[in-house]
Design an enzyme around this catalytic site. Structure first.
Site, PDB file in Angstrom:
ATOM      1  N   CYS A   1      -2.005   9.219   2.726  1.00  0.00           N
ATOM      2  CA  CYS A   1      -1.816   8.756   1.346  1.00  0.00           C
ATOM      3  C   CYS A   1      -2.965   9.198   0.452  1.00  0.00           C
ATOM      4  O   CYS A   1      -2.782   9.463  -0.724  1.00  0.00           O
ATOM      5  CB  CYS A   1      -1.660   7.242   1.320  1.00  0.00           C
ATOM      6  SG  CYS A   1      -3.065   6.398   2.060  1.00  0.00           S
TER       7      CYS A   1
ATOM      8  N   GLU B   1       0.896  -1.177   0.000  1.00  0.00           N
ATOM      9  CA  GLU B   1       0.000   0.000   0.000  1.00  0.00           C
ATOM     10  C   GLU B   1       0.921   1.211   0.000  1.00  0.00           C
ATOM     11  O   GLU B   1       1.551   1.506   1.018  1.00  0.00           O
ATOM     12  CB  GLU B   1      -0.868   0.018   1.260  1.00  0.00           C
ATOM     13  CG  GLU B   1      -1.651  -1.253   1.502  1.00  0.00           C
ATOM     14  CD  GLU B   1      -2.937  -1.339   0.719  1.00  0.00           C
ATOM     15  OE1 GLU B   1      -3.347  -0.313   0.139  1.00  0.00           O
ATOM     16  OE2 GLU B   1      -3.533  -2.432   0.680  1.00  0.00           O
TER      17      GLU B   1
END
Ligand code: NAD
Length: 477
Positions: free
Chosen positions: A264, A230
């Protein structure tokens, strides 16, 4: 030999904490002990395991302060630390509900091959390694650990060396549940420790930068173990002419500066239609200029300090490059030192284009570059002009937004909101481009990815004998 690593405090800039990084022999020892304990954990069964996790999560929340205070010291913010901690029971409950159904192997079924029955058998990986970043230190280690534990694996976590304080009180809370403590551990350390962890485990769930993700993927490939990555993003937001400019500005602001932009899924590029551009910019700048630091009082304001001092250099470099290429900063724009910590006010930047680092590389700060567009195809082309593909947002008429969302190269698109991937955990989505690798941590695959499938193949009638291999059969056909 353990290595001492000093840890900086984001609110004071001082190194006021030290960790002893686990060395490879220590890691090997811990991993061996956890592998030895894993079968007993697996034998508890789905219900037994999730009950232990449930009891642990309740106990953790009953005495939250040790973890909460350490996490607040790690990150320089309080509300988000609280949200991270209070999110744990929900994660446990989610897998408590879903795991029995997902792990139900069912009975024997007919194969498409005549005379054969099939039974499915799920086999958990013995030991999963989790490597987590500094931006949501607790949440992003738990999000992968809890489903792996529910699946029956042991889990060894290497949290970021930038924000490691919370791990010790967390381990104390885990220690009160011996069955769990045997299979769930955090080891302190840095990148060297992370690389050594890869040598000990059966899969890695990694959250962090693209640069490190590549190294982790290479390490895992050498060992033939799965790497679930990720990684970073440069999320675009398209604001359609049908959007209400004030509402859109509110959404963009929150989704860009939340957690000081150290997320993110932050919106890091905004494309606004000509027809509402001026109204949008006026609203955005005014609202952005009104936000306050959570300084000197951690319990006031909206914007925390930059957690990692090197991030300040990245933000400054992106802004300097943009300024040099003609961008205009409408508010914010300077790294400020308060009490030794590094801070930046929400920063709205206009006159930007894709030659600028600010529009290409992950900034990871509360910086909102806004570009105008005049036609839809141009907006889609600009949004897709990136090597990332984590997530995106489209604001405006829901039908139009849906149509545009389908054309964006991103694993998740929020419609009429921004950064919804933090709130929604039951919708699986892949990372496009360099934003990640491997099946989703969201949705059922968040648990199923920690299991290997074994097929039990049952011959129901008479097995074939040697006559089935007689070459003369070919002639008679
Ligand atoms: P990072 O890549 O610098 O570090 C992440 C972790 O990897 C740390 O624990 C670090 O010690 C470890 N590490 C460093 N070198 C290693 C190596 N060679 N082998 C194994 N482990 C190693 O990332 P960061 O700066 O801590 O986190 C910020 C990044 O994380 C941003 O790019 C952000 O976008 C990304 N992120 C992604 C998500 C997501 O869900 N996609 C969520 C949060 C953060």
């Amino acid at each position: 030999m353990a290595r001492a690593i000093p840890v900086r405090n984001p609110r004071t800039g001082e190194d006021d904490h030290t960790i002893q990084a686990a060395d490879p022999p220590e890691l090997a020892e811990v991993a061996a002990a956890m592998r030895a304990a894993q079968p007993a954990w697996q034998a508890l069964g789905t219900e037994g395991r999730t009950q232990v996790l449930d009891a642990w999560a309740k106990a953790l929340l009953a005495e939250p302060d040790p973890v909460l205070d350490a996490l607040a010291a790690d990150t320089g913010r309080y509300l988000i630390a609280m949200v991270e901690l209070h999110g744990i029971p929900g994660m446990v409950a989610r897998w408590h509900d879903a795991a029995p159904r997902l792990l139900d192997e069912g009975g024997e079924r007919d194969s498409a091959t005549p005379g054969v029955g099939v039974r499915d058998n799920w086999v958990p990986l013995e030991l999963v390694g989790v490597i987590s970043p500094w931006n949501f230190p607790l949440l992003l280690s738990m999000i992968d650990s809890i489903p792996a534990l529910a699946a029956g694996c042991a889990v060894l976590v290497k949290p970021s060396e930038v924000t490691p304080r919370f791990a010790e009180p967390l381990m104390d809370a885990i220690a009160r549940f011996p069955e769990l403590a045997a299979v769930f551990r955090y080891v302190p350390g840095d990148g060297i420790t992370g690389a050594a962890l890869i040598e000990q485990v059966d899969a890695i769930a990694f959250t962090g930068s693209v640069k490190t993700g590549r190294l982790v993927a290479e390490g895992c490939a050498k060992r033939f173990i799965p790497a679930f990555l990720e990684l970073g993003g440069k999320d675009p937001c398209i604001v359609l002419p049908s959007a209400d400019p004030a509402k859109a500005a509110g959404i963009v602001l929150r989704a860009s500066v939340q957690a000081t932009g150290q997320a993110c899924q932050s919106l890091e590029r905004v494309y606004v239609h000509d027809s509402i551009y001026d109204a949008f910019i006026a609203e955005l700048s005014e609202r952005a200029g009104a936000l306050e630091f959570n300084y000197p009082d951690i319990h006031q304001g909206h914007i925390g300090p930059l957690i990692f001092s090197r991030q300040a250099e990245t933000i400054e470099a992106h802004l300097a490059d943009a300024r040099a290429k003609g961008a205009e900063i409408l508010c914010g724009g300077e790294i400020e030192n308060h009490g030794g910590g590094l801070w930046i006010r929400p920063t709205v930047v206009v006159n930007v284009d894709h030659s600028m680092q600010l529009m290409r590389d992950e900034t990871f700060g509360p910086v909102i570059p806004v570009m105008r567009y005049s036609d839809e195809d141009e907006a889609i082309r600009l949004a897709n002009d990136t090597e990332y593909g984590l997530s995106a947002a489209v604001l405006g008429d829901a039908v139009e937004a849906d149509r545009i969302a389908r054309q964006l190269n991103a694993g998740a698109v929020s419609i009429n909101d921004g950064g919804m991937t933090t709130d929604v955990h039951d919708a699986a989505h892949d990372a496009f481009g360099y934003s990640g690798l491997g099946v989703s941590r969201m949705g059922p695959s968040g648990l199923l990815r920690y299991l290997r499938r074994k097929a039990l193949l049952i011959r129901r009638g008479e097995p074939r004998d040697m006559s089935s291999l007689d070459e003369r059969l070919a002639v008679s056909r």
